[in-house]
Design a protein around this motif. Structure first.
Motif, PDB file in Angstrom:
ATOM      1  N   SER A  85       0.830  -1.212   0.000  1.00 53.83           N
ATOM      2  CA  SER A  85       0.000   0.000   0.000  1.00 53.83           C
ATOM      3  C   SER A  85       0.865   1.265   0.000  1.00 53.83           C
ATOM      4  CB  SER A  85      -0.933   0.005   1.215  1.00 53.83           C
ATOM      5  OG  SER A  85      -0.184  -0.065   2.423  1.00 53.83           O
ATOM      6  N   THR A  86       2.042   1.178   0.646  1.00 58.04           N
ATOM      7  CA  THR A  86       2.961   2.325   0.665  1.00 58.04           C
ATOM      8  C   THR A  86       3.581   2.545  -0.713  1.00 58.04           C
ATOM      9  OG1 THR A  86       3.474   1.918   3.002  1.00 58.04           O
ATOM     10  CG2 THR A  86       5.036   3.280   1.755  1.00 58.04           C
ATOM     11  N   TYR A 140       4.311   9.590  -9.892  1.00 61.41           N
ATOM     12  CA  TYR A 140       3.940   9.494 -11.307  1.00 61.41           C
ATOM     13  C   TYR A 140       2.543  10.051 -11.619  1.00 61.41           C
ATOM     14  CZ  TYR A 140       7.935   6.295 -11.364  1.00 61.41           C
ATOM     15  OH  TYR A 140       9.184   5.738 -11.230  1.00 61.41           O
ATOM     16  N   GLY A 141       1.728  10.249 -10.577  1.00 60.54           N
ATOM     17  CA  GLY A 141       0.396  10.786 -10.789  1.00 60.54           C
ATOM     18  C   GLY A 141      -0.624   9.762 -11.237  1.00 60.54           C
ATOM     19  N   TYR A 142      -0.332   8.455 -11.057  1.00 57.33           N
ATOM     20  CA  TYR A 142      -1.244   7.388 -11.453  1.00 57.33           C
ATOM     21  C   TYR A 142      -1.812   6.697 -10.211  1.00 57.33           C
ATOM     22  CZ  TYR A 142       0.221   7.540 -16.364  1.00 57.33           C
ATOM     23  OH  TYR A 142       0.461   7.920 -17.662  1.00 57.33           O
ATOM     24  N   SER A 143      -3.120   6.478 -10.209  1.00 59.35           N
ATOM     25  CA  SER A 143      -3.721   5.682  -9.145  1.00 59.35           C
ATOM     26  C   SER A 143      -3.553   4.202  -9.486  1.00 59.35           C
ATOM     27  CB  SER A 143      -5.209   6.027  -8.994  1.00 59.35           C
ATOM     28  OG  SER A 143      -5.905   5.743 -10.188  1.00 59.35           O
ATOM     29  N   VAL A 144      -3.563   3.351  -8.454  1.00 63.51           N
ATOM     30  CA  VAL A 144      -3.367   1.911  -8.653  1.00 63.51           C
ATOM     31  C   VAL A 144      -4.519   1.151  -8.008  1.00 63.51           C
ATOM     32  CG1 VAL A 144      -1.865  -0.071  -8.248  1.00 63.51           C
ATOM     33  CG2 VAL A 144      -0.863   2.188  -8.673  1.00 63.51           C
ATOM     34  N   GLU A 145      -5.110   0.276  -8.792  1.00 66.39           N
ATOM     35  CA  GLU A 145      -6.169  -0.599  -8.276  1.00 66.39           C
ATOM     36  C   GLU A 145      -5.636  -2.021  -8.235  1.00 66.39           C
ATOM     37  OE1 GLU A 145     -10.125  -2.179 -10.291  1.00 66.39           O
ATOM     38  OE2 GLU A 145     -10.375  -0.091  -9.612  1.00 66.39           O
ATOM     39  N   GLU A 195      -6.427  -8.105  -0.892  1.00 69.35           N
ATOM     40  CA  GLU A 195      -5.571  -9.051  -0.146  1.00 69.35           C
ATOM     41  C   GLU A 195      -4.071  -8.810  -0.358  1.00 69.35           C
ATOM     42  OE1 GLU A 195      -7.066 -11.449  -3.827  1.00 69.35           O
ATOM     43  OE2 GLU A 195      -7.817  -9.901  -2.440  1.00 69.35           O
ATOM     44  N   TYR A 196      -3.725  -7.985  -1.354  1.00 65.31           N
ATOM     45  CA  TYR A 196      -2.308  -7.718  -1.615  1.00 65.31           C
ATOM     46  C   TYR A 196      -1.793  -6.470  -0.888  1.00 65.31           C
ATOM     47  CZ  TYR A 196      -2.473 -11.123  -5.430  1.00 65.31           C
ATOM     48  OH  TYR A 196      -2.606 -12.287  -6.167  1.00 65.31           O
ATOM     49  N   GLU A 236      -1.503  -5.467   2.143  1.00 64.90           N
ATOM     50  CA  GLU A 236      -0.662  -5.584   3.331  1.00 64.90           C
ATOM     51  C   GLU A 236       0.555  -6.483   3.101  1.00 64.90           C
ATOM     52  OE1 GLU A 236      -3.004  -6.727   6.670  1.00 64.90           O
ATOM     53  OE2 GLU A 236      -4.245  -4.903   6.615  1.00 64.90           O
ATOM     54  N   LYS A 237       0.691  -7.011   1.919  1.00 62.13           N
ATOM     55  CA  LYS A 237       1.880  -7.809   1.618  1.00 62.13           C
ATOM     56  C   LYS A 237       3.103  -6.904   1.626  1.00 62.13           C
ATOM     57  CE  LYS A 237      -0.319 -11.471  -1.068  1.00 62.13           C
ATOM     58  NZ  LYS A 237       0.069 -12.574  -0.172  1.00 62.13           N
ATOM     59  N   LYS A 238       4.238  -7.454   2.091  1.00 59.76           N
ATOM     60  CA  LYS A 238       5.426  -6.621   2.242  1.00 59.76           C
ATOM     61  C   LYS A 238       6.445  -6.911   1.136  1.00 59.76           C
ATOM     62  CE  LYS A 238       4.820  -5.752   7.129  1.00 59.76           C
ATOM     63  NZ  LYS A 238       5.436  -5.723   8.480  1.00 59.76           N
ATOM     64  N   ILE A 239       7.170  -5.872   0.801  1.00 60.50           N
ATOM     65  CA  ILE A 239       8.091  -5.953  -0.332  1.00 60.50           C
ATOM     66  C   ILE A 239       9.336  -5.128  -0.045  1.00 60.50           C
ATOM     67  CG2 ILE A 239       7.017  -3.959  -1.478  1.00 60.50           C
ATOM     68  CD1 ILE A 239       7.492  -5.315  -4.158  1.00 60.50           C
ATOM     69  N   THR A 240      10.476  -5.568  -0.563  1.00 60.33           N
ATOM     70  CA  THR A 240      11.727  -4.817  -0.457  1.00 60.33           C
ATOM     71  C   THR A 240      12.170  -4.431  -1.867  1.00 60.33           C
ATOM     72  OG1 THR A 240      12.412  -5.949   1.577  1.00 60.33           O
ATOM     73  CG2 THR A 240      14.138  -4.891   0.261  1.00 60.33           C
ATOM     74  N   LEU A 241      12.300  -3.132  -2.073  1.00 60.50           N
ATOM     75  CA  LEU A 241      12.615  -2.611  -3.407  1.00 60.50           C
ATOM     76  C   LEU A 241      13.600  -1.461  -3.324  1.00 60.50           C
ATOM     77  CD1 LEU A 241       9.206  -2.239  -5.335  1.00 60.50           C
ATOM     78  CD2 LEU A 241      11.077  -3.781  -5.907  1.00 60.50           C
ATOM     79  N   ARG A 242      14.439  -1.351  -4.318  1.00 66.11           N
ATOM     80  CA  ARG A 242      15.235  -0.134  -4.524  1.00 66.11           C
ATOM     81  C   ARG A 242      14.898   0.371  -5.910  1.00 66.11           C
ATOM     82  NH1 ARG A 242      21.545   1.357  -3.541  1.00 66.11           N
ATOM     83  NH2 ARG A 242      20.581   2.134  -1.632  1.00 66.11           N
ATOM     84  N   LEU A 243      14.300   1.551  -5.979  1.00 63.64           N
ATOM     85  CA  LEU A 243      13.882   2.129  -7.246  1.00 63.64           C
ATOM     86  C   LEU A 243      14.667   3.400  -7.552  1.00 63.64           C
ATOM     87  CD1 LEU A 243       9.982   1.864  -6.907  1.00 63.64           C
ATOM     88  CD2 LEU A 243      11.492   0.364  -8.228  1.00 63.64           C
ATOM     89  N   ASN A 244      15.135   3.492  -8.792  1.00 57.56           N
ATOM     90  CA  ASN A 244      15.685   4.752  -9.268  1.00 57.56           C
ATOM     91  C   ASN A 244      14.574   5.792  -9.182  1.00 57.56           C
ATOM     92  OD1 ASN A 244      16.587   6.912 -10.997  1.00 57.56           O
ATOM     93  ND2 ASN A 244      17.986   5.487 -11.966  1.00 57.56           N
ATOM     94  N   LYS A 245      14.861   6.948  -8.627  1.00 59.38           N
ATOM     95  CA  LYS A 245      13.817   7.968  -8.452  1.00 59.38           C
ATOM     96  C   LYS A 245      13.196   8.410  -9.771  1.00 59.38           C
ATOM     97  CE  LYS A 245      15.463   9.851  -4.064  1.00 59.38           C
ATOM     98  NZ  LYS A 245      16.029  11.021  -3.341  1.00 59.38           N
ATOM     99  N   LYS A 246      13.910   8.186 -10.874  1.00 60.05           N
ATOM    100  CA  LYS A 246      13.375   8.526 -12.193  1.00 60.05           C
ATOM    101  C   LYS A 246      13.135   7.263 -13.018  1.00 60.05           C
ATOM    102  CE  LYS A 246      13.052  12.977 -11.874  1.00 60.05           C
ATOM    103  NZ  LYS A 246      11.742  13.661 -12.018  1.00 60.05           N
TER     104      LYS A 246
END
Length: 278
Positions: free
Chosen positions: A216-217, A226-231, A235-236, A238-248
């Motif tokens: 959800s975060t 990015y200005g996009y909503s996500v549907e 059930e997903y 609260e699932k947890k994830i570890t990510l490193r994303l380039n800010k661009k």
């Protein structure tokens, strides 16, 4: 002077560099040439001066096209100007398929022969994702600075003519400042700052890190960045994830990573700026 000599003289005149000379000197040079080439009877004088006028006209035309081709004639070069008067980011596709994201009130300008002359002038702030083309380097002029690349991702922002910042996310760029002989090569994660004649190269954080973070975060981050909503199915969330994303990072790549991790199918609706994962 026979016909071959005359032809040679005319060829030399045509091939000579076009430079501006005092009118008196032009006339003297013509008289000297005319005496050698046409030492004939007076009845041919009218023809001689007609030839003179023709050569002067030809040289004038040559001078005009030389100035046009070298850019000294402003009216000869056509430009495309794109502005963003809105309060949101404006995405622009350039003729070479490079992408520019213009921040509010930013503006770019480029020549119509852009595919062979990849030079952009920027006012304000923009993010550039440049298509690679080793034969035609891509440059961004902003204030007194020029950023030159072959293909990479970076932001350029200005706060007046004497303040420019460049942040590099991928690849490498070369920085130059007007009226200086120095140049600077940036690596990813480096920031070039020019202010009031001074230059600094500093590190900056080009990543957004998510360590064991609820999905959800990440969805909220996508909306903010990015200005996009996500549907997505509840059930997903609260699932947890570890990510490193380039800010661009490209939005499609971010969505693709999430979809692959949870075996979901993504759909992006550009009209309403909505992403559906199911």
């Amino acid at each position: 002077m026979d016909e071959k000599d005359i032809e040679k003289k005319m060829q030399e005149a045509w091939n000579a560099p076009v430079t501006e000379q005092p009118q008196g000197k032009k006339e003297a040079l013509w008289q000297e040439f005319a005496r050698e080439a046409f030492p004939i009877k007076k009845k041919r004088r009218a023809w001689v001066y007609s030839a003179a006028a023709l050569i002067v006209l030809s040289l004038s035309i040559a001078a005009y096209f030389t100035l046009s081709s070298t850019g000294n004639s402003n009216s000869a070069q056509a430009y495309t100007i794109i502005e963003n008067p809105s309060a949101i980011i404006k995405k622009v596709m350039l003729p070479d398929s490079s992408v520019v994201e213009l921040e509010p009130h930013a503006e770019i300008r480029y020549a119509e022969n852009f595919k062979h002359n990849r030079k952009v002038t920027l006012s304000g702030e923009a993010f550039f994702s440049v298509q690679k083309d080793k034969q035609h380097p891509f440059s961004v002029a902003c204030g007194k600075t020029t950023t030159t690349v072959l293909g990479t991702c970076f932001t350029v922002s200005s706060a007046g003519h004497n303040s420019v910042r460049v942040n590099l996310y991928e690849g490498r760029v070369q920085m130059n400042v007007k009226d200086t002989q120095s140049s600077w090569i940036l690596s990813p994660g480096e920031q070039f700052v020019y202010k009031d004649g001074r230059v600094a190269v500093e590190a900056f954080n080009r990543f957004s890190d998510f360590d064991n973070t609820e999905l959800s975060t990440i969805i909220a981050y996508i909306k903010t960045t990015y200005g996009y909503s996500v549907e997505i199915p509840a059930e997903y969330l609260e699932k947890k994830i570890t990510l490193r994303l380039n800010k661009k990072e490209n939005l499609e790549n971010v969505v693709g990573i999430i979809a692959q991790m949870y075996e979901l199918k993504p759909t992006i609706d550009e009209k309403v700026k909505k992403i559906t994962l199911q």
